[in-house]
Design a protein around this motif. Structure first.
Motif, short mmCIF file in Angstrom:
data_model
loop_
_atom_site.label_atom_id
_atom_site.label_comp_id
_atom_site.label_asym_id
_atom_site.label_seq_id
_atom_site.Cartn_x
_atom_site.Cartn_y
_atom_site.Cartn_z
N SER A 86 0.82 -1.20 0.00
CA SER A 86 0.00 0.00 0.00
C SER A 86 0.86 1.26 0.00
N ARG A 87 2.00 1.21 0.68
CA ARG A 87 2.89 2.38 0.71
C ARG A 87 3.48 2.68 -0.66
N TRP B 228 -6.69 2.51 -3.46
CA TRP B 228 -7.27 1.42 -2.70
C TRP B 228 -6.78 0.09 -3.24
N ILE B 229 -6.37 -0.80 -2.35
CA ILE B 229 -5.97 -2.15 -2.76
C ILE B 229 -6.71 -3.16 -1.89
N ASP C 199 -6.08 4.14 5.73
CA ASP C 199 -7.54 4.14 5.77
C ASP C 199 -8.00 2.76 5.31
N ALA C 200 -9.15 2.32 5.78
CA ALA C 200 -9.63 0.99 5.42
C ALA C 200 -11.14 0.93 5.55
N TYR C 201 -11.74 0.01 4.81
CA TYR C 201 -13.18 -0.24 4.94
C TYR C 201 -13.45 -1.69 4.60
N TRP D 154 -10.51 -3.43 2.16
CA TRP D 154 -9.73 -2.61 1.25
C TRP D 154 -8.98 -1.56 2.06
N VAL D 155 -7.75 -1.27 1.66
CA VAL D 155 -6.90 -0.38 2.42
C VAL D 155 -6.15 0.57 1.48
#
Length: 282
Positions: free
Chosen positions: A16-17, A23-24, A57-59, A70-71
């Motif tokens: 992710s960085r 979003w991944i 962030d995530a959901y 997803w993050v």
């Protein structure tokens, strides 16, 4: 829970960085509660891989296989929070047999793909011609590769609208309170009704300053006596006080009607007329 333990969150955070702001798909789980818990731990930095707090962030969203998380890496970025729903314009060709027209409907749908939970693609305007008329709707492509259809989107919008409608608070069944027309306390009752309509738990003593400010001192005195005699004391509701004033006005109206009732004459010898005598009979 087995999938959660096997997820390589160090690798997920590192990946992710490398793509900040994007979003991944981090992981998938059998149950939604697990996915929601993982998304929450990513956001608050409970997991060491996603520290410092606020860097990610995530959901959680529904996935064909269960639940997906997803993050995205947001540290130092000015990102817009992802909304739960988006508003789109879609063509509706109708479902009835022989229907040949089309209309554009504006509907709310989820901001996430219904197949994998990934974010839906950026929305753009799309112009097309139908029966010689130029129309404008919205179009988008999902990065996850799952393609939406307008018919599917309309069906999704109907389900979402029904859920929103079912969650709306129902109108109170308590009948409206109004002062007795022409009653002594009618104006005070209407004032109280307006106050407790905004705050149903309002107590009777709390409305006294408002009533007094409008000059209804007689109603103020009656309510004070009513509260002192009430079993609930200072907890007596404003609604109960209003009903008491209405009852007093209704009793006054009934008494006034009784006094105004005309005496009906009857045969001689009935009632009080039977005791009357004239001088000729003495």
């Amino acid at each position: 829970m087995r999938r959660y333990l096997q997820a390589d969150h160090q690798a997920i955070a590192a990946n992710s960085r490398q793509t900040p702001g994007a979003w991944i798909l981090a992981a998938m789980y059998d149950g939604r509660m697990t996915g929601q818990s993982v998304a929450r731990m990513i956001r608050n930095g409970t997991m060491g891989a996603y520290r410092p707090v606020g860097a990610f962030d995530a959901y959680e969203a529904m996935h064909d296989g269960g639940s997906s998380v997803w993050v995205r890496y947001v540290a130092g970025l000015d990102v817009v929070p992802m909304p739960d729903t988006v508003t789109v314009r879609v063509p509706d060709y109708g479902t009835q047999r022989g229907y040949e027209g089309v209309c554009i409907r504006t509907v709310d749908i989820s901001s996430r793909c219904r197949r994998c939970g990934g974010p839906r693609g950026p929305i753009r305007s799309h112009t097309f011609v139908k029966d010689g008329t130029r129309l404008v709707c919205d179009a988008w492509e999902n990065d996850c590769g799952h393609q939406d259809t307008y018919a599917f989107v309309l069906a999704e919008a109907r389900v979402l609208a029904e859920r929103v409608q079912s969650r709306r608070p129902k109108s109170p069944k308590t009948p409206l309170i109004r002062g007795v027309e022409g009653g002594r306390y009618a104006a005070a009752v209407d004032l109280i009704a307006e106050l407790f309509r905004e705050k149903p738990t309002l107590r009777a003593l709390a409305v006294l300053p408002h009533i007094e400010a409008h000059g209804h001192m007689d109603a103020v005195q009656v309510i004070r006596y009513f509260v002192s005699d009430s079993p609930t004391g200072t907890y007596t509701s404003a609604r109960a006080a209003a009903l008491h004033l209405i009852e007093l006005d209704e009793e006054a109206c009934r008494a006034a009607e009784a006094e105004q009732t005309e005496w009906q004459d009857g045969p001689i010898g009935c009632g009080r007329e039977a005791t009357h005598t004239t001088g000729d009979n003495q």
